[in-house]
Scaffold this motif. Structure first.
Motif, short mmCIF file in Angstrom:
data_model
loop_
_atom_site.label_atom_id
_atom_site.label_comp_id
_atom_site.label_asym_id
_atom_site.label_seq_id
_atom_site.Cartn_x
_atom_site.Cartn_y
_atom_site.Cartn_z
N ILE A 1 -4.60 4.25 5.22
CA ILE A 1 -3.44 5.09 6.01
C ILE A 1 -3.00 4.41 7.15
N GLN B 1 0.82 -1.18 -0.13
CA GLN B 1 0.08 -0.37 0.20
C GLN B 1 0.65 1.17 -0.11
N THR C 1 -1.92 4.27 10.65
CA THR C 1 -1.90 5.69 11.60
C THR C 1 -0.88 5.06 12.49
N LYS D 1 8.17 5.34 8.69
CA LYS D 1 6.93 4.34 9.51
C LYS D 1 7.27 3.00 8.91
N VAL E 1 4.20 2.94 2.53
CA VAL E 1 4.58 3.26 3.65
C VAL E 1 5.92 4.03 3.39
N SER E 2 6.26 5.12 4.26
CA SER E 2 6.74 5.90 4.09
C SER E 2 8.35 4.71 4.69
#
Length: 172
Positions: A90, A25, A92, A31, A27-28
């Motif tokens: 996202i 999906q 979180t 993260k 992810v930076s």
């Protein structure tokens, strides 16, 4: 000691497989690292909790992990099937915690059954966390590559992986 290393690798495989789904999906980098460390931390905390509370609750807690993985997996499959009209989930901090809890539940029951040798128990718990962190990070990277090669269907594949892990937890 060899058995403990193999056990740590085995426990990390759930985190590895599920992190491929999350990585697909997008992810930076920050993260990925923080999420991987969180998964590793849960793989340390859960066996310790298992050691403390015993096996009486391990089956009940396994159901929680199964339910969490199925819920995340179904959301990902829905998102992949519908296309981009459904926003990508996202990750979180709350979702990272839910993810980490879901993939580390099996280490709780392993904690219940750890041997009586106290020094090996602590080594095992630390190895569980280390391998889970490393394997999560690798899985997130692989997931990001898959996203670019199989497109939106990577979410369907990733969601299916999570549901497969939940089914495996249910069967075992």
């Amino acid at each position: 000691m060899d058995l403990i290393v193999w056990l740590a690798i085995g426990l990390g495989m759930d985190a590895f497989s599920a992190s491929i789904a999350i990585g697909a999906q997008g992810v930076s980098g920050a993260k990925k690292w923080s999420g991987s460390m969180l998964v590793g931390l849960f793989h340390i905390i859960m066996p310790i909790i298992g050691i403390l509370i015993g096996s009486a609750l391990s089956h009940t807690i396994s159901w929680v992990g199964i339910a969490l993985l199925v819920a995340v997996g179904l959301q990902m499959i829905r998102s992949g099937m519908v296309g981009r009209t459904v926003p990508v989930m996202i990750m979180t901090w709350v979702r990272w915690v839910v993810f980490a809890l879901g993939v580390s539940v099996d280490s709780l029951s392993v904690g219940v059954t750890l041997g009586t040798n106290q020094s090996e128990t602590w080594i095992a718990v630390l190895l569980f966390g280390f391998f889970a962190s490393v394997m999560t990070l690798i899985g997130l990277q692989i997931g990001q590559v898959l996203k670019h090669t199989v497109g939106r269907y990577s979410e369907v594949i990733g969601g299916s992986i999570l549901i497969g892990i939940a089914i495996r937890m249910f069967v075992s």
